[in-house]
Design an enzyme around this catalytic site. Sequence first.
Site, mmCIF file in Angstrom:
data_model
loop_
_atom_site.group_PDB
_atom_site.id
_atom_site.type_symbol
_atom_site.label_atom_id
_atom_site.label_comp_id
_atom_site.label_asym_id
_atom_site.label_seq_id
_atom_site.Cartn_x
_atom_site.Cartn_y
_atom_site.Cartn_z
ATOM 1 N N ASP A 80 14.892 9.578 41.606
ATOM 2 C CA ASP A 80 15.583 10.376 42.625
ATOM 3 C C ASP A 80 16.793 11.096 42.015
ATOM 4 O O ASP A 80 17.557 10.503 41.250
ATOM 5 C CB ASP A 80 16.036 9.434 43.745
ATOM 6 N N HIS A 178 24.469 13.272 52.614
ATOM 7 C CA HIS A 178 24.290 11.942 52.049
ATOM 8 C C HIS A 178 25.371 10.993 52.563
ATOM 9 O O HIS A 178 26.491 11.411 52.870
ATOM 10 C CB HIS A 178 24.374 11.993 50.517
ATOM 11 N N GLY A 179 25.016 9.717 52.609
ATOM 12 C CA GLY A 179 25.997 8.704 53.009
ATOM 13 C C GLY A 179 26.056 8.527 54.508
ATOM 14 O O GLY A 179 25.245 9.064 55.269
ATOM 15 N N GLY A 209 19.508 12.675 52.882
ATOM 16 C CA GLY A 209 20.668 12.463 53.735
ATOM 17 C C GLY A 209 20.298 12.183 55.178
ATOM 18 O O GLY A 209 20.994 12.611 56.096
ATOM 19 N N SER A 211 20.219 9.235 56.741
ATOM 20 C CA SER A 211 20.891 8.096 57.367
ATOM 21 C C SER A 211 21.868 8.584 58.431
ATOM 22 O O SER A 211 22.570 9.573 58.239
ATOM 23 C CB SER A 211 21.644 7.267 56.321
ATOM 24 N N ASN A 230 14.333 10.495 52.626
ATOM 25 C CA ASN A 230 15.022 9.495 51.826
ATOM 26 C C ASN A 230 15.940 8.652 52.705
ATOM 27 O O ASN A 230 16.734 9.187 53.475
ATOM 28 C CB ASN A 230 15.840 10.176 50.735
#
Length: 287
Positions: A80, A178-179, A209, A211, A230
């Site tokens: 990744d 992301h995060g 990203g 989440s 992802n």
Amino acid sequence: MLYTGKSILDVANAHSFAIPAFNISDWAMFTGIMDISEEKNAPVIIAIHPDEVSHITTDLIPAMHARAHRSSVPVAIHWDHGGTYDQIITAIKAGFTSVMIDASLEPFEQNVALTRKVVEAAHAVGVQVEGELGTIGANDSYGESGAAEIIYTNVDDAVRFVEQTGVDSLAIAIGTSHGLYPAEKNPELRHDLLGQIKAAVGIPLVLHGGSSNPDAELARAVSLGINKINISSDIKVAYHDRMREVLGTDRRLREPNAIQPECIAAMKVTAAEKIDLFGAAGKADLY
């Protein structure tokens, strides 16, 4: 059994579902993700970014191969967010069956040139390639973090990028970061843009990203053509939050089998929710 990124994603593309790409950072997380994928009869992509590779090392990849070959579901092992050509060569030599080259922060022509070079090398040995166009936002400074701001993928650029590089899948920027999102930040996906890009390029599309995005937004993205999502922060938070609770203040707890089973179980609950949300449950029968 073990699959390449393209062969595992082509089925998802043909049948309009998304395969979760779970970022793992230790063997316990890997086996937990494998177990829940088999329980849900769902294809799975095991994603490992360079920071995670530096922790587990590539020495672990042959063991992952062995576990994947014993599995009742399709499994791809994916490097990744590779940032350099040398990283991708390392990944191929180590036994990754799928790689991502992320030159999204570079000017378009440089992104094309590096991605095309990676495609030529990877395809020569049957390894499939994911590229990225546009920039994913960043909510923190961890290994897979992106740019300070989101630069949405341009449809015409996406067509040119796919034609000029020959990538097998494309990560696009439609509003994710992301995060984990801070409380004051409200994620919102550009579903209109996603639909336009999918109609223009046709190949499997990837969402990074994911989440903390609302379930309804992610489900809609899958219905419009996202075939790989992802998931890193969500499963790691579930895993480590439960570990903090298990450990508490009892310093006598020290054996992995006294600590990790409940952590793995918590992670599996979160992973199962993603598998269901992405429409991947039961889809191993299509392979």
